[in-house]
Design a protein around this motif. Structure first.
Motif, PDB file in Angstrom:
ATOM      1  N   ARG A  86     -14.312 -37.244 -23.295  1.00 42.52           N
ATOM      2  CA  ARG A  86     -13.085 -37.495 -24.067  1.00 42.52           C
ATOM      3  C   ARG A  86     -11.898 -37.890 -23.204  1.00 42.52           C
ATOM      4  NH1 ARG A  86     -15.107 -36.285 -28.642  1.00 42.52           N
ATOM      5  NH2 ARG A  86     -16.611 -34.590 -28.775  1.00 42.52           N
ATOM      6  N   GLY A  87     -12.055 -37.768 -21.915  1.00 36.33           N
ATOM      7  CA  GLY A  87     -10.957 -38.149 -21.035  1.00 36.33           C
ATOM      8  C   GLY A  87     -11.406 -38.107 -19.583  1.00 36.33           C
ATOM      9  N   ARG A  88     -10.439 -38.412 -18.717  1.00 37.05           N
ATOM     10  CA  ARG A  88     -10.714 -38.316 -17.277  1.00 37.05           C
ATOM     11  C   ARG A  88     -10.199 -36.976 -16.786  1.00 37.05           C
ATOM     12  NH1 ARG A  88      -8.167 -44.206 -15.997  1.00 37.05           N
ATOM     13  NH2 ARG A  88      -6.233 -43.101 -16.299  1.00 37.05           N
ATOM     14  N   MET A  89     -10.910 -36.360 -15.895  1.00 32.09           N
ATOM     15  CA  MET A  89     -10.409 -35.161 -15.228  1.00 32.09           C
ATOM     16  C   MET A  89     -10.138 -35.562 -13.784  1.00 32.09           C
ATOM     17  SD  MET A  89      -9.621 -31.997 -15.654  1.00 32.09           S
ATOM     18  CE  MET A  89     -10.597 -31.129 -16.880  1.00 32.09           C
ATOM     19  N   ILE A  90      -8.858 -35.536 -13.436  1.00 30.17           N
ATOM     20  CA  ILE A  90      -8.483 -35.942 -12.091  1.00 30.17           C
ATOM     21  C   ILE A  90      -8.484 -34.713 -11.189  1.00 30.17           C
ATOM     22  CG2 ILE A  90      -6.696 -37.080 -10.692  1.00 30.17           C
ATOM     23  CD1 ILE A  90      -8.053 -38.823 -12.924  1.00 30.17           C
ATOM     24  N   HIS A  91      -9.221 -34.813 -10.114  1.00 27.27           N
ATOM     25  CA  HIS A  91      -9.256 -33.737  -9.115  1.00 27.27           C
ATOM     26  C   HIS A  91      -8.358 -34.172  -7.958  1.00 27.27           C
ATOM     27  CE1 HIS A  91     -12.998 -31.668 -10.755  1.00 27.27           C
ATOM     28  NE2 HIS A  91     -12.946 -32.797 -11.439  1.00 27.27           N
TER      29      HIS A  91
ATOM     30  N   ASP B  91      -6.168 -32.401 -13.543  1.00 22.23           N
ATOM     31  CA  ASP B  91      -5.287 -33.070 -14.478  1.00 22.23           C
ATOM     32  C   ASP B  91      -6.152 -33.794 -15.517  1.00 22.23           C
ATOM     33  OD1 ASP B  91      -3.287 -34.435 -15.735  1.00 22.23           O
ATOM     34  OD2 ASP B  91      -2.946 -35.870 -14.097  1.00 22.23           O
ATOM     35  N   SER B  92      -6.149 -33.276 -16.751  1.00 19.77           N
ATOM     36  CA  SER B  92      -6.957 -33.900 -17.807  1.00 19.77           C
ATOM     37  C   SER B  92      -6.166 -35.025 -18.461  1.00 19.77           C
ATOM     38  CB  SER B  92      -7.333 -32.830 -18.841  1.00 19.77           C
ATOM     39  OG  SER B  92      -7.887 -33.461 -19.973  1.00 19.77           O
ATOM     40  N   GLN B  93      -6.745 -36.210 -18.493  1.00 21.70           N
ATOM     41  CA  GLN B  93      -6.077 -37.377 -19.091  1.00 21.70           C
ATOM     42  C   GLN B  93      -6.946 -37.900 -20.226  1.00 21.70           C
ATOM     43  OE1 GLN B  93      -5.447 -40.162 -15.866  1.00 21.70           O
ATOM     44  NE2 GLN B  93      -4.013 -38.805 -14.811  1.00 21.70           N
ATOM     45  N   PRO B  94      -6.595 -37.531 -21.489  1.00 15.21           N
ATOM     46  CA  PRO B  94      -7.431 -37.959 -22.621  1.00 15.21           C
ATOM     47  C   PRO B  94      -7.502 -39.486 -22.696  1.00 15.21           C
ATOM     48  CG  PRO B  94      -5.561 -36.633 -23.374  1.00 15.21           C
ATOM     49  CD  PRO B  94      -5.414 -36.786 -21.895  1.00 15.21           C
TER      50      PRO B  94
ATOM     51  N   LEU C  93     -14.964 -37.392 -17.713  1.00 12.92           N
ATOM     52  CA  LEU C  93     -15.460 -38.164 -16.571  1.00 12.92           C
ATOM     53  C   LEU C  93     -14.593 -37.708 -15.395  1.00 12.92           C
ATOM     54  CD1 LEU C  93     -16.257 -41.931 -16.495  1.00 12.92           C
ATOM     55  CD2 LEU C  93     -15.053 -40.866 -14.620  1.00 12.92           C
ATOM     56  N   HIS C  94     -15.220 -37.117 -14.405  1.00 10.13           N
ATOM     57  CA  HIS C  94     -14.456 -36.515 -13.303  1.00 10.13           C
ATOM     58  C   HIS C  94     -14.193 -37.550 -12.212  1.00 10.13           C
ATOM     59  CE1 HIS C  94     -14.789 -32.345 -14.761  1.00 10.13           C
ATOM     60  NE2 HIS C  94     -15.811 -32.879 -15.418  1.00 10.13           N
ATOM     61  N   ILE C  95     -12.966 -37.558 -11.753  1.00  7.21           N
ATOM     62  CA  ILE C  95     -12.590 -38.520 -10.690  1.00  7.21           C
ATOM     63  C   ILE C  95     -11.845 -37.771  -9.589  1.00  7.21           C
ATOM     64  CG2 ILE C  95     -11.424 -40.699 -10.147  1.00  7.21           C
ATOM     65  CD1 ILE C  95     -11.346 -41.386 -13.082  1.00  7.21           C
ATOM     66  N   TRP C  96     -12.282 -38.018  -8.358  1.00  5.51           N
ATOM     67  CA  TRP C  96     -11.552 -37.530  -7.184  1.00  5.51           C
ATOM     68  C   TRP C  96     -10.936 -38.776  -6.530  1.00  5.51           C
ATOM     69  CZ3 TRP C  96     -15.951 -35.479  -9.124  1.00  5.51           C
ATOM     70  CH2 TRP C  96     -16.094 -34.081  -9.180  1.00  5.51           C
ATOM     71  N   PRO C  97      -9.743 -39.164  -6.952  1.00  5.00           N
ATOM     72  CA  PRO C  97      -9.156 -40.406  -6.416  1.00  5.00           C
ATOM     73  C   PRO C  97      -8.533 -40.157  -5.046  1.00  5.00           C
ATOM     74  CG  PRO C  97      -7.731 -39.440  -8.099  1.00  5.00           C
ATOM     75  CD  PRO C  97      -8.855 -38.477  -7.905  1.00  5.00           C
ATOM     76  N   ARG C  98      -8.884 -40.952  -4.096  1.00  3.97           N
ATOM     77  CA  ARG C  98      -8.325 -40.763  -2.748  1.00  3.97           C
ATOM     78  C   ARG C  98      -7.764 -42.087  -2.221  1.00  3.97           C
ATOM     79  NH1 ARG C  98      -8.671 -36.499  -4.696  1.00  3.97           N
ATOM     80  NH2 ARG C  98      -9.806 -34.665  -3.950  1.00  3.97           N
TER      81      ARG C  98
END
Ligand code: FAD
Length: 432
Positions: free
Chosen positions: A93-98, A105-108, A229-234
């Protein structure tokens, strides 16, 4: 009274050859079989449903995101099959930013709860193949690699690896659904005015795995929220994770090759992960991480784009000119899916778009009255078919170019922009 033979003869049997038993080829086979065509699929690899060939078939991501675009395409061709696939997806349902500081940070994706869906790639591909082969007029030939095509003679040459010989097959229409390195596309370029360019992006990817955890009753459980959908943006690289039904997650690390080159030894890999993705490392485990680095392929990313000449930093194919009919040749051939428009995976739309190709083409064929059961004059049939393919090329082109561009833009979004304020709600649900 008319003799029975005369009543029976008027319907034509039209033969479609589909090159490639990927998801797009299978959906195309289903669609044409339902329209009354006799369909043969030729696939270079062994049958992906055999346990012995599963590993070989699994060359790309273990799972992928299927969106309303792909679902609508499957529903248009076979609503019952589409709902069977939907039973097997995990909604995200959204992105989960790690974030680097460990914050989440949950971003629907959407205010009204629309989502994208994680599905097992093999399950989807095998399921579509099963659905296609359940239709009486579809046959598939594995270990059969198409090597050349004479479009004007309507003959395709296939290397039958089982028999160790080259055979020739006749067709009325050939669909190239044979992926990024399409032989059908290459053959089309000999008879259609196509220009061609290609470029790899500087990034590679490798797949890792977060295994299921165990709950108090020793039952498998997700270690992360499965509906994100989990994202670890670097910034210059990123890790993502999509859920699987066995409660594991498949992670994909996307990074420039220069970054990968720093990760040659176990201590380098571990120390880099401890710095960049300490929470993910906890879930993946040090053994799991090192095993994956040792065993899993590190793959490049290419983009194939049908467009006028704009060389950017990715793999492009372009077919310019106002007279160009880029995706098809007369009433003989057309390329669909990655064969026509492979894109980098950052928008999660490559396959969705390929499935949509089949929906769009099917609608145009219906619109043009291309029906083997009712059109009795072969010349009329061929003319209508040619017009429908032509309309496909003309009408589809802009959308494919646009989505390819969006896919490239979304890499910067996923690895960098999501960390900035103002990304609380993803703008469009039909993307990752
Ligand atoms: P393919 O799946 O490539 O199938 C082509 C088939 O043709 C293969 O089976 C091949 O063996 C066969 N073939 C090739 N040459 C020949 C020949 N000469 N003769 C006979 N057979 C031949 N898309 C999404 O929509 N959502 C996602 O989340 C997503 N994630 C992705 C993640 C990664 C890491 C990657 C790399 C891609 C991702 N994609 C995603 C894109 C998606 O994988 C492709 O768009 C999709 O697989 C294309 O399907 P296709 O049927 O056109 O081609």
């Amino acid at each position: 009274m008319m003799p029975t033979a005369e009543l029976d003869t008027p319907t034509m049997t039209r033969k479609l050859i589909v090159v490639g038993a990927g998801p797009v080829g299978c959906l195309a086979a289903m669609s044409f079989a339902k329209m009354g065509w006799s369909v043969e699929i030729y696939e270079a690899r062994p049958d992906m449903r055999l346990p012995s060939s599963r590993a070989a078939a699994q060359q790309r991501s273990i799972n992928l995101a299927i969106s309303s675009r792909g679902i609508a395409a499957m529903q248009a061709i076979d609503p019952a099959a589409a709902s069977r696939f939907l039973d097997n997806v995990i909604p995200m349902r959204g992105r989960m930013i790690h974030n680097s500081n460990g914050n989440l940070d949950s971003q629907p994706y959407d205010r009204d709860g629309q989502c994208i869906n994680s599905i097992d790639r093999a399950l989807l591909n095998q399921g579509l193949l099963d659905e296609a082969l359940a239709l009486r007029s579809v046959r598939a030939f594995f270990h059969h690699k198409v090597v050349s095509i004479d479009f004007d003679g309507r003959v395709i040459s296939v290397l039958d690896a089982n028999a160790g010989e080259q055979v020739e097959k006749r067709f009325d229409l050939c669909i190239g659904a044979d992926g990024s390195y399409s032989v059908v596309r290459r053959q089309l370029m000999r008879v259609v005015r196509m220009d061609f360019g290609q470029e790899y992006i500087p990034d590679d990817y490798i797949e890792l795995k977060i295994p299921p955890g165990r709950d108090d009753h020793d039952k498998p459980t997700f270690l992360l929220d499965p509906n994100h959908l989990h994202i670890w943006p670097r910034h210059s690289f990123m890790l993502i994770a999509l859920p699987n039904r066995d409660k594991s997650f498949t992670c994909t690390l996307f990074a420039p090759t220069t970054e990968f080159e720093k990760l040659l030894h176990a201590d380098q890999i571990l120390s880099w992960f401890r710095t960049q993705f300490p929470d993910a490392l906890e879930f993946i485990g040090t053994d799991g991480l090192l095993n994956s680095f040792q065993r899993n392929p590190r793959n490049p990313l290419v983009s194939i784009k049908v467009c006028t000449l704009i060389l950017t930093s990715y793999f492009i194919v372009f077919f310019p000119g106002p007279q160009a009919k880029p995706y098809h040749y007369k009433d003989r051939a057309i390329i669909l899916g990655d064969a026509a428009h492979a894109m980098v995976p950052f928008y999660g739309q490559g396959l969705n778009c390929g499935l949509e190709d089949v929906r769009v083409l099917t609608a145009l064929l219906h619109e043009a009255g291309v029906d083997p059961a009712t059109v009795r004059d072969p010349d009329v049939f061929d003319r209508r078919l040619s017009e429908a393919l032509c309309r496909y090329s003309e009408s589809r082109h802009e959308d494919l170019v646009a989505i390819n561009d969006l896919a490239m833009d979304n890499y910067a979004e996923m690895r960098h922009s999501v960390t900035t304020p103002g990304h609380k709600l993803k703008r469009m649900v039909d993307s990752v």
